[in-house]
Motif scaffolding. Structure first.
Motif, PDB file in Angstrom:
ATOM      1  N   PRO A 188      33.291  53.200  35.114  1.00  0.00           N
ATOM      2  CA  PRO A 188      33.043  51.769  34.621  1.00  0.00           C
ATOM      3  C   PRO A 188      31.603  52.606  34.462  1.00  0.00           C
ATOM      4  CG  PRO A 188      35.115  51.374  34.821  1.00  0.00           C
ATOM      5  CD  PRO A 188      34.976  52.037  35.916  1.00  0.00           C
ATOM      6  N   ARG A 189      30.713  52.346  34.195  1.00  0.00           N
ATOM      7  CA  ARG A 189      28.964  52.211  34.717  1.00  0.00           C
ATOM      8  C   ARG A 189      28.899  51.238  34.905  1.00  0.00           C
ATOM      9  NH1 ARG A 189      24.446  53.640  29.930  1.00  0.00           N
ATOM     10  NH2 ARG A 189      22.900  53.782  31.887  1.00  0.00           N
ATOM     11  N   ASP A 190      28.767  49.699  34.510  1.00  0.00           N
ATOM     12  CA  ASP A 190      28.457  48.543  35.524  1.00  0.00           C
ATOM     13  C   ASP A 190      28.782  48.675  37.362  1.00  0.00           C
ATOM     14  OD1 ASP A 190      27.554  47.749  32.800  1.00  0.00           O
ATOM     15  OD2 ASP A 190      28.552  46.545  32.892  1.00  0.00           O
ATOM     16  N   ALA A 191      29.881  49.219  36.723  1.00  0.00           N
ATOM     17  CA  ALA A 191      30.498  49.331  38.665  1.00  0.00           C
ATOM     18  C   ALA A 191      29.805  50.868  39.226  1.00  0.00           C
ATOM     19  CB  ALA A 191      32.147  49.613  38.389  1.00  0.00           C
ATOM     20  N   VAL A 192      28.992  51.085  38.729  1.00  0.00           N
ATOM     21  CA  VAL A 192      28.441  52.541  39.227  1.00  0.00           C
ATOM     22  C   VAL A 192      26.996  52.307  39.880  1.00  0.00           C
ATOM     23  CG1 VAL A 192      27.488  55.301  39.017  1.00  0.00           C
ATOM     24  CG2 VAL A 192      29.774  54.337  38.404  1.00  0.00           C
ATOM     25  N   VAL A 193      26.218  51.608  38.734  1.00  0.00           N
ATOM     26  CA  VAL A 193      25.359  50.206  38.570  1.00  0.00           C
ATOM     27  C   VAL A 193      25.532  49.613  39.762  1.00  0.00           C
ATOM     28  CG1 VAL A 193      23.351  49.073  37.654  1.00  0.00           C
ATOM     29  CG2 VAL A 193      25.026  51.088  36.524  1.00  0.00           C
ATOM     30  N   GLU A 194      26.506  48.632  39.718  1.00  0.00           N
ATOM     31  CA  GLU A 194      26.597  48.050  41.090  1.00  0.00           C
ATOM     32  C   GLU A 194      26.183  48.421  42.264  1.00  0.00           C
ATOM     33  OE1 GLU A 194      25.644  44.928  41.448  1.00  0.00           O
ATOM     34  OE2 GLU A 194      26.819  43.711  39.529  1.00  0.00           O
ATOM     35  N   THR A 195      27.780  49.869  42.732  1.00  0.00           N
ATOM     36  CA  THR A 195      27.652  50.165  43.648  1.00  0.00           C
ATOM     37  C   THR A 195      26.833  50.851  44.016  1.00  0.00           C
ATOM     38  OG1 THR A 195      30.387  50.413  43.572  1.00  0.00           O
ATOM     39  CG2 THR A 195      29.269  51.876  44.683  1.00  0.00           C
ATOM     40  N   LYS A 196      25.192  51.817  43.544  1.00  0.00           N
ATOM     41  CA  LYS A 196      24.516  52.424  43.662  1.00  0.00           C
ATOM     42  C   LYS A 196      23.374  51.021  44.271  1.00  0.00           C
ATOM     43  CE  LYS A 196      20.908  55.544  42.817  1.00  0.00           C
ATOM     44  NZ  LYS A 196      20.160  56.344  40.721  1.00  0.00           N
ATOM     45  N   ALA A 197      23.112  49.572  43.266  1.00  0.00           N
ATOM     46  CA  ALA A 197      22.373  48.728  43.391  1.00  0.00           C
ATOM     47  C   ALA A 197      22.792  49.035  45.212  1.00  0.00           C
ATOM     48  CB  ALA A 197      22.086  48.007  42.745  1.00  0.00           C
ATOM     49  N   LEU A 198      24.105  48.555  46.037  1.00  0.00           N
ATOM     50  CA  LEU A 198      24.089  48.007  46.701  1.00  0.00           C
ATOM     51  C   LEU A 198      23.978  49.092  48.043  1.00  0.00           C
ATOM     52  CD1 LEU A 198      25.730  45.525  47.806  1.00  0.00           C
ATOM     53  CD2 LEU A 198      28.454  47.172  47.336  1.00  0.00           C
ATOM     54  N   LEU A 199      24.376  50.019  47.549  1.00  0.00           N
ATOM     55  CA  LEU A 199      24.120  51.353  48.905  1.00  0.00           C
ATOM     56  C   LEU A 199      22.741  51.438  48.813  1.00  0.00           C
ATOM     57  CD1 LEU A 199      26.198  53.762  47.403  1.00  0.00           C
ATOM     58  CD2 LEU A 199      27.023  52.416  49.505  1.00  0.00           C
ATOM     59  N   ASN A 200      21.722  51.699  47.706  1.00  0.00           N
ATOM     60  CA  ASN A 200      20.842  52.215  48.079  1.00  0.00           C
ATOM     61  C   ASN A 200      19.817  50.470  48.547  1.00  0.00           C
ATOM     62  OD1 ASN A 200      19.202  54.263  46.755  1.00  0.00           O
ATOM     63  ND2 ASN A 200      19.700  52.822  44.329  1.00  0.00           N
TER      64      ASN A 200
ATOM     65  N   ILE B  49      27.427  39.651  52.217  1.00  0.00           N
ATOM     66  CA  ILE B  49      26.166  38.724  51.139  1.00  0.00           C
ATOM     67  C   ILE B  49      26.336  39.390  49.726  1.00  0.00           C
ATOM     68  CG2 ILE B  49      24.767  37.066  50.444  1.00  0.00           C
ATOM     69  CD1 ILE B  49      23.968  36.803  54.073  1.00  0.00           C
ATOM     70  N   ALA B  50      25.676  40.564  50.311  1.00  0.00           N
ATOM     71  CA  ALA B  50      25.055  41.429  49.224  1.00  0.00           C
ATOM     72  C   ALA B  50      26.558  41.899  48.518  1.00  0.00           C
ATOM     73  CB  ALA B  50      24.283  42.177  49.529  1.00  0.00           C
ATOM     74  N   GLU B  51      27.768  42.300  48.803  1.00  0.00           N
ATOM     75  CA  GLU B  51      28.628  43.281  48.412  1.00  0.00           C
ATOM     76  C   GLU B  51      29.601  41.687  47.684  1.00  0.00           C
ATOM     77  OE1 GLU B  51      30.418  44.447  52.235  1.00  0.00           O
ATOM     78  OE2 GLU B  51      29.760  45.950  52.786  1.00  0.00           O
ATOM     79  N   ARG B  52      29.466  40.136  48.965  1.00  0.00           N
ATOM     80  CA  ARG B  52      30.566  39.422  48.070  1.00  0.00           C
ATOM     81  C   ARG B  52      29.984  39.299  46.516  1.00  0.00           C
ATOM     82  NH1 ARG B  52      29.845  37.359  53.092  1.00  0.00           N
ATOM     83  NH2 ARG B  52      29.117  35.417  52.554  1.00  0.00           N
ATOM     84  N   ALA B  53      28.085  38.981  45.947  1.00  0.00           N
ATOM     85  CA  ALA B  53      27.800  38.462  45.270  1.00  0.00           C
ATOM     86  C   ALA B  53      27.834  39.932  44.127  1.00  0.00           C
ATOM     87  CB  ALA B  53      26.181  38.860  45.483  1.00  0.00           C
ATOM     88  N   ALA B  54      27.978  41.446  44.991  1.00  0.00           N
ATOM     89  CA  ALA B  54      28.341  41.846  43.332  1.00  0.00           C
ATOM     90  C   ALA B  54      29.992  41.974  43.153  1.00  0.00           C
ATOM     91  CB  ALA B  54      27.549  43.583  44.181  1.00  0.00           C
ATOM     92  N   GLN B  55      30.064  42.274  43.931  1.00  0.00           N
ATOM     93  CA  GLN B  55      32.131  41.892  43.520  1.00  0.00           C
ATOM     94  C   GLN B  55      31.803  40.223  42.310  1.00  0.00           C
ATOM     95  OE1 GLN B  55      33.421  44.145  43.210  1.00  0.00           O
ATOM     96  NE2 GLN B  55      35.195  44.024  44.965  1.00  0.00           N
ATOM     97  N   GLY B  56      31.163  39.819  43.250  1.00  0.00           N
ATOM     98  CA  GLY B  56      32.204  38.319  42.033  1.00  0.00           C
ATOM     99  C   GLY B  56      31.031  39.050  40.635  1.00  0.00           C
ATOM    100  N   ARG B  57      30.540  39.079  40.421  1.00  0.00           N
ATOM    101  CA  ARG B  57      29.592  40.149  39.114  1.00  0.00           C
ATOM    102  C   ARG B  57      30.294  40.511  38.170  1.00  0.00           C
ATOM    103  NH1 ARG B  57      24.709  40.003  42.194  1.00  0.00           N
ATOM    104  NH2 ARG B  57      25.004  42.427  42.973  1.00  0.00           N
ATOM    105  N   ARG B  58      30.563  41.727  39.316  1.00  0.00           N
ATOM    106  CA  ARG B  58      32.250  42.363  38.944  1.00  0.00           C
ATOM    107  C   ARG B  58      33.741  41.880  37.696  1.00  0.00           C
ATOM    108  NH1 ARG B  58      30.346  44.599  36.071  1.00  0.00           N
ATOM    109  NH2 ARG B  58      32.400  45.763  35.549  1.00  0.00           N
ATOM    110  N   LEU B  59      34.216  41.087  38.858  1.00  0.00           N
ATOM    111  CA  LEU B  59      35.391  39.856  38.851  1.00  0.00           C
ATOM    112  C   LEU B  59      35.258  39.248  37.486  1.00  0.00           C
ATOM    113  CD1 LEU B  59      36.328  39.824  42.498  1.00  0.00           C
ATOM    114  CD2 LEU B  59      37.439  40.767  41.105  1.00  0.00           C
ATOM    115  N   ARG B  60      34.107  38.504  37.169  1.00  0.00           N
ATOM    116  CA  ARG B  60      33.571  37.167  36.326  1.00  0.00           C
ATOM    117  C   ARG B  60      33.289  38.619  34.984  1.00  0.00           C
ATOM    118  NH1 ARG B  60      30.016  35.456  40.039  1.00  0.00           N
ATOM    119  NH2 ARG B  60      28.695  35.952  39.283  1.00  0.00           N
ATOM    120  N   ASP B  61      32.576  39.717  34.955  1.00  0.00           N
ATOM    121  CA  ASP B  61      32.220  40.581  33.330  1.00  0.00           C
ATOM    122  C   ASP B  61      34.249  41.297  33.590  1.00  0.00           C
ATOM    123  OD1 ASP B  61      30.889  41.981  32.354  1.00  0.00           O
ATOM    124  OD2 ASP B  61      31.404  44.039  32.916  1.00  0.00           O
TER     125      ASP B  61
END
Length: 263
Positions: free
Chosen positions: A221-233, A245-257
């Motif tokens: 899924p595109r949004d998961a790849v975008v979030e993962t790339k931002a997290l790694l960058n 903290i950044a991982e938790r925030a990103a995962q929270g966004r994905r779960l809510r989505d």
């Protein structure tokens, strides 16, 4: 990839799009895809005109060499038609020179946008600006005949097209310094071993390997790849706790989505 009507075709750069995959091709094999300010402007334009549904961008060069680097005509008194020579630029105000180099760098910066994954397919020579263009991409598939080299120091210059940061990130400070200061060639085996290359294949398999990797990248899924790339960058600029903290925030966004919850 299938030959399609180009979205952009000018100054040695052609952009084609097939569904979610765009291909940027350097199209001057007679000069080993040597680079010029006009080519850099075309590369910048290619990034600006990408359709919004593109997820993967493949960068390739026609002919036996990916890019032999800066066209040496830039250092002649006459320079390129309609362009100030580099020698004239050096004689001008320092602020103007800085602004001009910043404009050139724009051709190398958009490849790491979080909404895209970029793949450089590199064969033959990737010298100087050619090496830096390959380094501008997220991933690199190289042919077994690849020859990377950073030759700027041999000309009394420094690498200034955004290549130093990814080079140090990939191979470490000591090896990056040695590669840049000596200008030596880095061949396929070392490129793969040190992380410069994600994959080494025979030259005639470069395009097929890029297609396979692009297909694998767009399967998620595109949004998961975008979030993962931002997290790694951002990982290199965060400490361990900040990354947690950044991982938790990103995962929270994905779960809510995924749950259909909007903020």
């Amino acid at each position: 990839m299938t030959s399609l009507d180009p979205v952009l075709d000018k100054d040695g750069v052609r952009l084609t799009v097939e569904d979610a995959v765009a291909t940027v091709t350097l199209t001057n094999p007679a000069k080993r895809n040597a680079q010029s300010p006009a080519l850099w402007r075309a590369l910048t334009e290619a990034g600006r005109v990408l359709p919004g549904d593109v997820r993967v961008v493949v960068l390739r060069g026609e002919g036996k060499s990916f890019s032999a680097g800066l066209d040496r005509q830039a250092f002649t008194p006459e320079g390129f038609d309609g362009e100030p020579s580099f020698l004239d630029m050096a004689r001008g105000p320092e602020a103007e020179l800085d602004a001009t180099i910043a404009e050139y760098q724009e051709a190398f910066t958009w490849w790491r946008r979080n909404d895209l994954v970029s793949i450089a397919t590199v064969q033959g020579h990737a010298i100087g600006a050619g090496f830096q263009l390959a380094l501008a991409c997220d991933l690199r598939i190289v042919a077994d005949d690849v020859q990377f080299a950073m030759r700027e120091t041999s000309l009394g210059l420094v690498p200034d097209l955004t290549g130093t940061h990814p080079l140090v990130s990939l191979v470490g400070y000591a090896r990056a310094l040695e590669i840049c200061a000596t200008g030596r060639f880095v061949h396929a085996e070392e490129a793969e071993r040190t992380g410069l290359a994600n994959l080494v294949v025979p030259a005639d398999q470069l395009d097929a390997a890029a297609r396979d990797l692009a297909a694998a990248l767009i399967a998620a899924p595109r949004d998961a790849v975008v979030e993962t790339k931002a997290l790694l960058n951002g990982a290199s600029s965060r400490d361990y706790e900040q990354q947690r903290i950044a991982e938790r925030a990103a995962q929270g966004r994905r779960l809510r989505d995924l749950a259909g919850i909007t903020d």
